[in-house]
Design an enzyme around this catalytic site. Structure first.
Site, PDB file in Angstrom:
ATOM      1  N   LYS A   1       0.886  -1.301   0.222  1.00 34.11           N
ATOM      2  CA  LYS A   1       0.091   0.016   0.130  1.00 34.11           C
ATOM      3  C   LYS A   1       0.809   1.354   0.100  1.00 34.11           C
ATOM      4  O   LYS A   1       0.372   2.257  -0.588  1.00 34.11           O
ATOM      5  CB  LYS A   1      -0.956   0.166   1.306  1.00 34.11           C
ATOM      6  CG  LYS A   1      -1.856  -1.056   1.163  1.00 34.11           C
ATOM      7  CD  LYS A   1      -3.070  -1.007   0.010  1.00 34.11           C
ATOM      8  CE  LYS A   1      -4.215  -1.954   0.219  1.00 34.11           C
ATOM      9  NZ  LYS A   1      -5.080  -1.807  -0.730  1.00 34.11           N
TER      10      LYS A   1
ATOM     11  N   SER B   1       1.960  -9.773  -0.059  1.00 28.82           N
ATOM     12  CA  SER B   1       1.734  -8.330  -0.184  1.00 28.82           C
ATOM     13  C   SER B   1       1.679  -7.442   1.152  1.00 28.82           C
ATOM     14  O   SER B   1       1.886  -6.240   1.067  1.00 28.82           O
ATOM     15  CB  SER B   1       0.127  -8.250  -0.832  1.00 28.82           C
ATOM     16  OG  SER B   1      -0.635  -8.848   0.117  1.00 28.82           O
TER      17      SER B   1
ATOM     18  N   GLU C   1     -10.105   5.571   2.772  1.00 29.16           N
ATOM     19  CA  GLU C   1     -10.716   4.505   3.783  1.00 29.16           C
ATOM     20  C   GLU C   1      -9.728   3.275   4.002  1.00 29.16           C
ATOM     21  O   GLU C   1      -8.600   3.139   3.286  1.00 29.16           O
ATOM     22  CB  GLU C   1     -11.708   3.663   2.561  1.00 29.16           C
ATOM     23  CG  GLU C   1     -11.225   2.801   1.578  1.00 29.16           C
ATOM     24  CD  GLU C   1     -10.056   3.241   0.676  1.00 29.16           C
ATOM     25  OE1 GLU C   1      -9.333   2.412   0.102  1.00 29.16           O
ATOM     26  OE2 GLU C   1     -10.220   4.533   0.091  1.00 29.16           O
TER      27      GLU C   1
END
Length: 393
Positions: free
Chosen positions: A85, A372, A107
């Site tokens: 991210k 991830s 969010e």
């Protein structure tokens, strides 16, 4: 709705008229800066010196022995912030700065995107607010503390299931109200155009690095690239560099929750239908009346009833394949990787590992799993489910 931003028939802009000026402003800014030398020089420096790129491609020898083939892990868990991210957070944060925005909102489900936005807000000195469902606040409390420590404000969302879907709804309402001053840092390859394109652009560095690294390590491309899929940003990030190589299977793994044939799952591409949801046309989990279904996954980051429109397109043209893993399988994979490699994966990534454990493989196969994120955020939740106690008499 406009015809641009389409992947086949999927994608587009299905939003209220009040949001159109903001999306058009964002699209213009993105096209202005995505090839700008100064912008990219600053972003590349941040990715290298602040985020820690390139991330390694690790040959997981013990996991390979368990699987009966050669397994590599793309170590996005080692990126600053603990997940992929941060790539998108830095890219959109820099874009917001160039656009002169005075406030960031985002969010978050698992908290990784929220934390990525919070650390970017701290770095650039831009006030930041995060919308997060009350259920996710409870199960991802470590990331809540990290966001608060970076100076972000948390806005709890208690409507509906109190998870990612509702957090996005409230963030969109905020953005409509504060369009002139606020930049919405959207976290995945879903939502209205241009977000699916923007997020993929900032995540495709994962695949670019992976391709170079596997060719150096093995002097050939892998047989398969495997990644978990909720909204789908980590998967799209690693798939992009291989999508024109038809010898490489692209495999996304969705959450089956308590079972794909129960209502307690989030396997959108397996069980969803075409529909418009949160700004774009894609596959959506919905009932016969078209109402959005509640979803469930032990992984907060995969607990979402939609999926990015490009994933829907890749599924339809059969360029990518999509399967699922249950909570139980993901927990077993979480424990296995921790024990055999000393690497604790995020529960999201554990779904991808779980599928590799059960898929058909040949000894000569080379498989890359996109790891991830790391599992610090999931320790209490996962260890409790596994019956691992942290206190001793």
């Amino acid at each position: 709705m406009k015809s641009k931003g389409k992947f086949g028939k999927y994608g587009g802009m299905f939003v209220p008229e009040t949001l159109m000026p903001a999306l058009e402003e964002l699209e213009r800014a993105f096209h202005t800066y995505k090839n700008d030398k100064t912008f990219n020089a600053e972003l590349n420096d941040l990715l290298k010196t602040y985020a820690g790129r390139p991330t390694p491609l690790y040959h997981a020898k013990k996991l390979s022995a368990q699987c009966g083939c050669t397994i590599y892990l793309k170590r996005e868990d080692l990126l600053h912030g603990g997940a992929h991210k941060t790539n998108n957070g830095l890219g959109q944060g820099l874009l917001a700065k160039r656009m002169g925005k005075k406030r960031l909102i985002a969010e978050t489900g698992a908290g990784q995107h929220g934390f990525a936005t919070a650390l970017v807000g701290a770095y650039f000195g831009i006030p930041t607010e995060i919308y997060m469902g009350v259920e996710d606040i409870k199960r991802q409390h470590m990331n809540v503390l990290r966001m608060l420590l970076c100076g972000a404000k948390i806005n709890p969302v208690s409507t509906g299931t109190g998870t990612l879907k509702e957090a996005i709804n409230d963030a969109l309402r905020d953005w409509i109200t504060n369009i002139k001053t606020t930049y919405y840092v959207f976290g995945t390859v879903a939502g209205p155009h241009p977000y699916p394109t923007i997020v993929k652009h900032f995540q495709k560095i994962i695949g670019k690095e992976t391709r170079q690294q596997i060719l150096k390590a093995e002097e050939r491309l892998p047989n398969a690239i495997i990644a978990c899929v909720g909204g789908g940003s980590n998967a799209m990030g690693i798939f992009d560099a291989f999508k024109n190589d038809n010898t490489v299977r692209l495999i996304g793994v969705e959450p089956a929750g308590k079972g794909i044939n129960t209502k307690f799952h989030g396997a959108t591409l397996a069980k969803g239908k075409e529909g418009v949801f949160q700004g774009s046309l894609s596959y959506v989990l919905q009932n016969e009346e078209g109402q959005i279904q509640d979803t469930y996954s032990i992984s907060a980051g995969l607990d979402y009833p939609g999926v990015g429109p490009e994933h829907a397109f890749l599924r339809d043209i059969k360029r990518a394949e999509y399967f699922s893993a249950t909570d139980k399988e993901a927990l077993e994979a979480f424990k296995l990787l921790s024990e055999c490699e000393g690497i604790i994966p995020a529960l999201e990534s554990a779904h991808a590992i779980a599928y590799v454990l059960k898929m058909k493989k040949k000894k000569s196969d080379i498989i890359i799993i996109n790891l991830s994120g790391r599992g610090d955020k999931d320790l209490y939740h996962a260890c409790n489910a596994l019956g691992i106690k942290g206190t001793y008499e």
